[in-house]
Design an enzyme around this catalytic site. Structure first.
Site, PDB file in Angstrom:
ATOM      1  N   ASP A  64     -62.958 108.974  10.283  1.00 11.38           N
ATOM      2  CA  ASP A  64     -62.045 108.798  11.429  1.00 11.38           C
ATOM      3  C   ASP A  64     -61.898 107.326  11.812  1.00 11.38           C
ATOM      4  OD1 ASP A  64     -61.812 111.599  11.596  1.00 11.38           O
ATOM      5  OD2 ASP A  64     -63.544 111.739  12.920  1.00 11.38           O
ATOM      6  N   LEU A  77     -62.254 120.210   5.934  1.00 13.36           N
ATOM      7  CA  LEU A  77     -63.636 119.844   6.184  1.00 13.36           C
ATOM      8  C   LEU A  77     -64.369 119.465   4.903  1.00 13.36           C
ATOM      9  CD1 LEU A  77     -64.494 122.605   8.819  1.00 13.36           C
ATOM     10  CD2 LEU A  77     -63.477 120.348   9.156  1.00 13.36           C
ATOM     11  N   ASN A 116     -52.656 124.148  12.197  1.00 14.11           N
ATOM     12  CA  ASN A 116     -51.903 122.900  12.042  1.00 14.11           C
ATOM     13  C   ASN A 116     -50.895 123.018  10.902  1.00 14.11           C
ATOM     14  OD1 ASN A 116     -53.214 121.584  14.127  1.00 14.11           O
ATOM     15  ND2 ASN A 116     -54.740 120.648  12.802  1.00 14.11           N
ATOM     16  N   HIS A 162     -56.750 114.533  13.884  1.00 16.58           N
ATOM     17  CA  HIS A 162     -58.045 114.682  14.561  1.00 16.58           C
ATOM     18  C   HIS A 162     -57.813 115.084  16.020  1.00 16.58           C
ATOM     19  CE1 HIS A 162     -62.335 114.105  15.149  1.00 16.58           C
ATOM     20  NE2 HIS A 162     -62.034 113.531  16.298  1.00 16.58           N
ATOM     21  N   ILE A 217     -63.310 113.265   1.550  1.00 14.52           N
ATOM     22  CA  ILE A 217     -62.322 112.866   0.549  1.00 14.52           C
ATOM     23  C   ILE A 217     -62.953 111.887  -0.434  1.00 14.52           C
ATOM     24  CG2 ILE A 217     -60.064 111.805   0.178  1.00 14.52           C
ATOM     25  CD1 ILE A 217     -60.028 114.505   1.621  1.00 14.52           C
TER      26      ILE A 217
END
Length: 218
Positions: free
Chosen positions: A151, A91, A14, A110, A94
Site C-alpha cells: 500500500d 489477497l 468491487n 484499498h 504480487i
C-alpha cells in the site's frame, strides 16, 4: 479500448461495481478481458461467468514453490495482453517480476484513506475494524499504483466518507462508491445522505469485500 484484468480473492463486490460501471457507461472505453482468482470457490468467478467474462483460478497452493507460482501467474497474465491490472480485493502478494513488467499499470483498491489503516496486516475486515476501533470520524477508499511495498505506491484517487454516529457499513469501494446501510450513499457525484434513523453499533454490520471467507495467501 483498454483491456482490463481484474484480480480477486473472494466475493467480488468491487468486481461487480466495475462491471456495473462499464455496463452503465460510467467507465468508458474499457473491457474486462479476464478475472483472475486465487480461490477456486470465490464467488467473483461466478459473477464473471454471469457476465460472459472469462474467469480463471491460479493459486500459490497449487505450486511447489512461490517462485513457480510467480512464473505461472505472470505467464498467464501476459497471455491476455491486458493494458491495466486491477487488484480488487486480491489477497496475494504480487510478484516483483510482475510489478516491474507492469510498472504503473497495476492499481489497487484499498478500503481506507492511505496512509491510515494500511500496510501489512490491514486487509478485508481488518481495515474497517481498525477504523471503528480507533474512533476515526472519516474513512474512505484509496486507489493507488502498486509498487514493491504494501500500500505504498503513488495515490491516484481518494474518496472520503463520514462515519455516522452509531457506526456504518462500508461496502463497495470501487470508483469512489460507498454503500451505507439504510440507504446512505456516496458515489463521487452526490452528497452523502444519512440513514433515516440512527441505530446503535450492535445493529450495524461491516460488509467485507471478501464475503467468501477466503484466506489470505502470503
Amino acid at each position: 479500448m483498454i483491456k482490463l484484468a481484474v484480480c480477486v480473492s473472494g466475493g467480488g463486490t468491487n468486481l461487480q461495481a466495475i462491471i456495473d460501471a462499464i455496463d452503465n457507461g460510467i467507465i468508458t472505453n474499457a473491457k474486462i478481458e479476464v478475472v483472475i482468482a486465487n480461490n477456486a470457490n470465490a464467488y467473483a468467478l461466478e459473477r464473471a461467468k454471469n457476465h460472459g467474462i472469462e474467469g480463471i483460478c491460479i493459486s500459490p497452493k497449487d505450486y511447489e514453490s512461490r517462485g513457480e507460482f510467480n512464473k505461472a501467474f505472470l505467464e498467464k497474465l501476459d497471455s491476455y495482453e491486458v493494458d491495466l491490472v486491477v487488484l480488487a480485493g486480491f489477497l496475494v502478494v504480487i510478484p516483483p517480476e510482475m510489478i516491474a513488467k507492469y510498472r504503473n499499470r497495476i492499481i489497487n483498491i484499498h478500503p481506507s484513506l492511505i496512509p491510515s489503516f494500511c500496510g501489512t496486516g490491514y486487509y478485508g475486515l481488518k481495515v474497517h475494524e481498525g477504523a471503528l476501533s480507533r474512533g476515526v470520524k472519516v474513512t474512505g477508499a484509496t486507489v493507488h499504483f502498486v509498487d514493491e511495498g504494501t500500500d505504498t505506491g503513488p495515490i491516484i484517487l481518494q474518496k472520503a466518507v463520514e462515519i455516522l454516529s452509531g457506526g456504518f457499513v462500508l461496502g463497495d469501494v470501487c470508483s469512489g462508491s460507498f454503500s451505507i446501510e439504510n440507504g446512505g450513499r456516496f458515489d463521487g457525484k452526490s452528497s452523502l445522505k444519512k440513514p433515516n434513523s440512527m441505530q446503535s453499533l450492535e445493529n450495524f454490520e461491516i460488509i467485507d469485500t471478501d464475503e467468501s471467507g477466503a484466506s489470505k495467501d502470503i
